[in-house]
Structure formats: C-alpha cells, structure tokens
Write a protein that holds these residues in place. Structure first.
Motif, PDB file in Angstrom:
ATOM      1  N   ALA A 176     -26.399  20.235 -34.812  1.00 60.96           N
ATOM      2  CA  ALA A 176     -25.761  21.550 -34.751  1.00 60.96           C
ATOM      3  C   ALA A 176     -26.218  22.316 -33.512  1.00 60.96           C
ATOM      4  N   LEU A 177     -27.480  22.149 -33.133  1.00 54.11           N
ATOM      5  CA  LEU A 177     -27.989  22.795 -31.918  1.00 54.11           C
ATOM      6  C   LEU A 177     -27.389  22.190 -30.656  1.00 54.11           C
ATOM      7  N   PHE A 178     -27.062  20.899 -30.702  1.00 52.58           N
ATOM      8  CA  PHE A 178     -26.511  20.218 -29.535  1.00 52.58           C
ATOM      9  C   PHE A 178     -25.191  20.826 -29.087  1.00 52.58           C
ATOM     10  N   LYS A 179     -24.433  21.398 -30.010  1.00 50.43           N
ATOM     11  CA  LYS A 179     -23.122  21.953 -29.679  1.00 50.43           C
ATOM     12  C   LYS A 179     -23.210  23.045 -28.615  1.00 50.43           C
ATOM     13  N   GLU A 180     -24.353  23.705 -28.542  1.00 50.53           N
ATOM     14  CA  GLU A 180     -24.519  24.821 -27.619  1.00 50.53           C
ATOM     15  C   GLU A 180     -24.588  24.380 -26.159  1.00 50.53           C
ATOM     16  N   HIS A 181     -24.886  23.126 -25.912  1.00 51.70           N
ATOM     17  CA  HIS A 181     -25.084  22.630 -24.548  1.00 51.70           C
ATOM     18  C   HIS A 181     -23.893  21.765 -24.128  1.00 51.70           C
ATOM     19  N   LYS A 182     -23.077  22.300 -23.280  1.00 51.69           N
ATOM     20  CA  LYS A 182     -21.840  21.613 -22.891  1.00 51.69           C
ATOM     21  C   LYS A 182     -22.058  20.552 -21.814  1.00 51.69           C
ATOM     22  N   ASN A 183     -23.074  20.690 -20.967  1.00 50.12           N
ATOM     23  CA  ASN A 183     -23.290  19.763 -19.862  1.00 50.12           C
ATOM     24  C   ASN A 183     -24.284  18.658 -20.188  1.00 50.12           C
ATOM     25  N   ILE A 184     -24.631  18.537 -21.454  1.00 50.28           N
ATOM     26  CA  ILE A 184     -25.601  17.526 -21.859  1.00 50.28           C
ATOM     27  C   ILE A 184     -24.960  16.601 -22.893  1.00 50.28           C
ATOM     28  N   GLU A 185     -25.098  15.318 -22.669  1.00 44.76           N
ATOM     29  CA  GLU A 185     -24.606  14.310 -23.615  1.00 44.76           C
ATOM     30  C   GLU A 185     -25.779  13.875 -24.488  1.00 44.76           C
ATOM     31  N   TYR A 186     -25.608  13.939 -25.795  1.00 42.40           N
ATOM     32  CA  TYR A 186     -26.650  13.523 -26.727  1.00 42.40           C
ATOM     33  C   TYR A 186     -26.249  12.213 -27.368  1.00 42.40           C
ATOM     34  N   ILE A 187     -27.190  11.278 -27.400  1.00 43.63           N
ATOM     35  CA  ILE A 187     -26.952   9.954 -27.971  1.00 43.63           C
ATOM     36  C   ILE A 187     -28.026   9.701 -29.020  1.00 43.63           C
ATOM     37  N   ILE A 188     -27.603   9.487 -30.259  1.00 45.56           N
ATOM     38  CA  ILE A 188     -28.517   9.126 -31.335  1.00 45.56           C
ATOM     39  C   ILE A 188     -28.489   7.611 -31.444  1.00 45.56           C
ATOM     40  N   VAL A 189     -29.645   6.968 -31.264  1.00 50.68           N
ATOM     41  CA  VAL A 189     -29.750   5.517 -31.405  1.00 50.68           C
ATOM     42  C   VAL A 189     -30.447   5.238 -32.731  1.00 50.68           C
ATOM     43  N   ASP A 190     -29.684   4.766 -33.683  1.00 49.66           N
ATOM     44  CA  ASP A 190     -30.194   4.428 -35.006  1.00 49.66           C
ATOM     45  C   ASP A 190     -30.712   2.998 -34.953  1.00 49.66           C
ATOM     46  N   SER A 191     -32.012   2.865 -35.072  1.00 51.20           N
ATOM     47  CA  SER A 191     -32.651   1.558 -34.901  1.00 51.20           C
ATOM     48  C   SER A 191     -32.989   0.929 -36.243  1.00 51.20           C
ATOM     49  N   GLY A 192     -31.973   0.455 -36.948  1.00 53.24           N
ATOM     50  CA  GLY A 192     -32.193  -0.315 -38.159  1.00 53.24           C
ATOM     51  C   GLY A 192     -32.378   0.476 -39.438  1.00 53.24           C
ATOM     52  N   SER A 193     -31.759   1.646 -39.559  1.00 53.91           N
ATOM     53  CA  SER A 193     -31.836   2.391 -40.818  1.00 53.91           C
ATOM     54  C   SER A 193     -31.119   1.637 -41.924  1.00 53.91           C
ATOM     55  N   LYS A 194     -31.524   1.924 -43.173  1.00 54.12           N
ATOM     56  CA  LYS A 194     -30.799   1.345 -44.297  1.00 54.12           C
ATOM     57  C   LYS A 194     -29.364   1.843 -44.269  1.00 54.12           C
ATOM     58  N   LYS A 195     -28.466   1.062 -44.859  1.00 52.87           N
ATOM     59  CA  LYS A 195     -27.035   1.323 -44.764  1.00 52.87           C
ATOM     60  C   LYS A 195     -26.640   2.737 -45.206  1.00 52.87           C
ATOM     61  N   ILE A 196     -27.187   3.206 -46.311  1.00 57.87           N
ATOM     62  CA  ILE A 196     -26.818   4.536 -46.810  1.00 57.87           C
ATOM     63  C   ILE A 196     -27.201   5.627 -45.807  1.00 57.87           C
ATOM     64  N   TYR A 197     -28.357   5.490 -45.184  1.00 62.29           N
ATOM     65  CA  TYR A 197     -28.805   6.499 -44.219  1.00 62.29           C
ATOM     66  C   TYR A 197     -28.037   6.392 -42.905  1.00 62.29           C
ATOM     67  N   SER A 198     -27.726   5.172 -42.483  1.00 64.17           N
ATOM     68  CA  SER A 198     -26.977   5.030 -41.234  1.00 64.17           C
ATOM     69  C   SER A 198     -25.578   5.612 -41.375  1.00 64.17           C
ATOM     70  N   GLN A 199     -24.964   5.475 -42.557  1.00 61.33           N
ATOM     71  CA  GLN A 199     -23.638   6.054 -42.789  1.00 61.33           C
ATOM     72  C   GLN A 199     -23.711   7.585 -42.743  1.00 61.33           C
ATOM     73  N   MET A 200     -24.755   8.149 -43.367  1.00 59.71           N
ATOM     74  CA  MET A 200     -24.933   9.612 -43.327  1.00 59.71           C
ATOM     75  C   MET A 200     -25.103  10.100 -41.890  1.00 59.71           C
ATOM     76  N   CYS A 201     -25.929   9.399 -41.126  1.00 56.94           N
ATOM     77  CA  CYS A 201     -26.178   9.776 -39.737  1.00 56.94           C
ATOM     78  C   CYS A 201     -24.907   9.688 -38.906  1.00 56.94           C
ATOM     79  N   ARG A 202     -24.147   8.625 -39.108  1.00 51.71           N
ATOM     80  CA  ARG A 202     -22.886   8.448 -38.374  1.00 51.71           C
ATOM     81  C   ARG A 202     -21.944   9.622 -38.651  1.00 51.71           C
ATOM     82  N   GLU A 203     -21.832  10.026 -39.915  1.00 54.96           N
ATOM     83  CA  GLU A 203     -20.951  11.141 -40.272  1.00 54.96           C
ATOM     84  C   GLU A 203     -21.420  12.452 -39.648  1.00 54.96           C
TER      85      GLU A 203
END
Length: 84
Positions: A29-56
């Motif tokens: 939610a904080l990332f939305k404030e910065h228009k010139n910055i690209e944020y990349i979340i790298v999920d490194s092997g989370s369990k399926k339920i958590y990776s789906q939540m993170c993706r959403e």
C-alpha cells in the motif's frame, strides 16, 4: 518512467506467517505513493496458500510478483536478488 527498481525477498512457510502477509499488504500500500520506483516481490518458496495470498496482494497494488520454487531449500537473499 521507472528510475529505480527495489527487490524485496519474501518467504512464508509457517502457520504464524499471516503476520508477514499482513506486513506485505501494508508495504504494498505504501508503494503506491512512489510513481518512479518499480517494486518487485520475489517469493522464494513460500507454501502454496501464502504464495497465493502474496500474489493477490501484489496484483491489487500493482507490484510485480515473482515466484522462485525453492521450497525445502535454505532461504537465500542473494538468490532472490539474482532472480529478481
């Protein structure tokens, strides 16, 4: 125009990981404030339920989400940065 990319390594694999998912939601939610910055979340092997939540969460906040299948292997910040 994107001037900076920020890679955020992430992994959830325990039942108490909902705390991490909540923090990720707040962070995105904080990332939305910065228009010139690209944020990349790298999920490194989370369990399926958590990776789906993170993706959403990332999709809702227009944050790039990458999943690296390293479940069962040690968590490595450097491999997350390299993957991102």
């Amino acid at each position: 125009m994107i001037k900076l990319s920020v890679i955020v390594p992430f992994r959830c694999e325990h039942q108490d990981s909902f705390y991490l998912v909540d923090r990720l939601s707040e962070l995105c939610a904080l990332f939305k404030e910065h228009k010139n910055i690209e944020y990349i979340i790298v999920d490194s092997g989370s369990k399926k339920i958590y990776s789906q939540m993170c993706r959403e969460i990332c999709e809702e906040n227009r944050v790039k989400y990458l999943y690296e299948d390293t479940y069962g292997k040690p968590f490595s910040l450097s491999s997350c940065r390299d993957f991102g």
